[in-house]
Design a protein around this motif. Sequence first.
Motif, PDB file in Angstrom:
ATOM      1  N   SER A 178      -4.501  -3.714  -7.338  1.00  0.00           N
ATOM      2  CA  SER A 178      -3.795  -3.640  -6.020  1.00  0.00           C
ATOM      3  C   SER A 178      -2.237  -3.935  -6.405  1.00  0.00           C
ATOM      4  O   SER A 178      -1.746  -4.142  -7.359  1.00  0.00           O
ATOM      5  CB  SER A 178      -3.978  -4.372  -5.182  1.00  0.00           C
ATOM      6  N   THR A 199      -5.132  -0.847  -2.491  1.00  0.00           N
ATOM      7  CA  THR A 199      -4.335  -2.583  -1.971  1.00  0.00           C
ATOM      8  C   THR A 199      -2.910  -2.559  -1.735  1.00  0.00           C
ATOM      9  O   THR A 199      -3.013  -2.334  -3.835  1.00  0.00           O
ATOM     10  CB  THR A 199      -4.696  -3.845  -1.678  1.00  0.00           C
ATOM     11  N   LEU A 200      -1.990  -1.792  -1.221  1.00  0.00           N
ATOM     12  CA  LEU A 200      -0.910  -2.777  -1.695  1.00  0.00           C
ATOM     13  C   LEU A 200      -0.323  -3.929  -0.538  1.00  0.00           C
ATOM     14  O   LEU A 200      -0.707  -4.267   0.471  1.00  0.00           O
ATOM     15  CB  LEU A 200      -0.005  -0.965  -0.980  1.00  0.00           C
ATOM     16  N   VAL A 224       3.499  -0.236   6.394  1.00  0.00           N
ATOM     17  CA  VAL A 224       1.723  -0.005   7.121  1.00  0.00           C
ATOM     18  C   VAL A 224       1.004   1.153   6.917  1.00  0.00           C
ATOM     19  O   VAL A 224       0.065   1.638   7.034  1.00  0.00           O
ATOM     20  CB  VAL A 224       1.839  -1.011   8.122  1.00  0.00           C
ATOM     21  N   ALA A 227       0.535   3.573   3.983  1.00  0.00           N
ATOM     22  CA  ALA A 227      -0.334   3.226   2.769  1.00  0.00           C
ATOM     23  C   ALA A 227      -1.559   3.472   3.900  1.00  0.00           C
ATOM     24  O   ALA A 227      -2.770   3.754   3.775  1.00  0.00           O
ATOM     25  CB  ALA A 227      -1.004   0.866   2.920  1.00  0.00           C
ATOM     26  N   VAL A 234      -4.152  -2.480   3.244  1.00  0.00           N
ATOM     27  CA  VAL A 234      -2.910  -3.413   3.145  1.00  0.00           C
ATOM     28  C   VAL A 234      -2.728  -4.314   3.423  1.00  0.00           C
ATOM     29  O   VAL A 234      -3.512  -5.370   4.810  1.00  0.00           O
ATOM     30  CB  VAL A 234      -1.868  -2.784   3.821  1.00  0.00           C
ATOM     31  N   CYS A 253      -2.044  -3.324  10.374  1.00  0.00           N
ATOM     32  CA  CYS A 253      -1.990  -3.775   9.530  1.00  0.00           C
ATOM     33  C   CYS A 253      -2.729  -4.962   9.334  1.00  0.00           C
ATOM     34  O   CYS A 253      -3.111  -5.939   9.988  1.00  0.00           O
ATOM     35  CB  CYS A 253      -0.624  -5.185   9.076  1.00  0.00           C
TER      36      CYS A 253
END
Length: 280
Positions: A178, A199-200, A224, A227, A234, A253
Amino acid sequence: QAKLGGRNRSCFFTARMNEEAETRLKIEGELRRAVGTDQLFLNYQPLVEVRTGRVLGMEALLRWKNPELGNMPPDRFISQAETSGLIVPIGRMVLQSACRAARGWVDAGHAHIRVCVNVSPRQFQDAAFLEDVRAALSASGLPATNLELEITEGLLLAERAEVDSVLNTLESMGVQLSIDDFGTGYSSLSYLERYPFDTLKIDRSFMIGMLERHERKVLVETIVAMANGLGLKVIAEGVETSEQLAHLDAINCDIAQGYLFSRPVPEAEAVHLLARNFLL
Ligand code: C2E
Ligand code: MG
Ligand code: MG
Ligand code: MG
């Protein structure tokens, strides 16, 4: 202007600089002695599914309790551990200890739980890093898919080929990756397609005033949506109120982390949070 302060002023600055340098030296010396002792240990903070309140994972956060310096927050010693190289043995211990804890959670029936470990650029670029990850996984018996490594945008400025090869190797091992503190570093959106991130994590500074400040709200919504569009999970960091959580839910999100659910807690308490399963 330069004359105004005169001699005294330059003495004042020199004294202060000396004092700061001395504090840094003191911290570094103490930190060097702390490696491998129980002065350094991990706390864990849950990552929670926004829609349901279910605990999906735990982020391992380093703590340092020193008899002379007291409780030192990571923001005061990680950067120094990085410049001195101490982050390499410290990071190795963090990996070992986080994987061992997570293996315990898996054994207790939480097979899906992920442990998220912060990795700093210096540590990531160390020649032994991949070996350290493999060793932590095999010593603990934790499946690689239960480990998520958090890296910051700063790393992606480093030598490209090396970073590529280590990230790709980790991905092929099944380790999750991430981007931490997204939106604060030297963001270049191109690395979102270049690197194998899962993942962010939106930096917690974006949560402050998110509901009141139109621009901030738009930025969060846009991150969001981006992503989600890229198929990345996210995570919003620093969620402190149920109003923030409701908004995050409304903009799709997936995951949240913050004091609303729990502060980072010692390993013994993390087990209890996991046993509750749902934190809402
Ligand atoms: P991070 O990885 O972005 O971790 C999240 C930080 O936000 C943690 O601070 C956490 O306690 C804090 N936080 C979480 N929820 C909230 C909230 O609702 N409100 C507020 N005000 N804060 C919240 P912490 O534990 O002080 O760690 C600071 C940073 O130090 C971390 O930021 C990470 O960059 C670094 N760090 C911590 N542990 C390690 C480690 O083991 N290795 C490395 N390389 N860096 C670490
Ligand atoms: Mg982190
Ligand atoms: Mg973060
Ligand atoms: Mg952060």
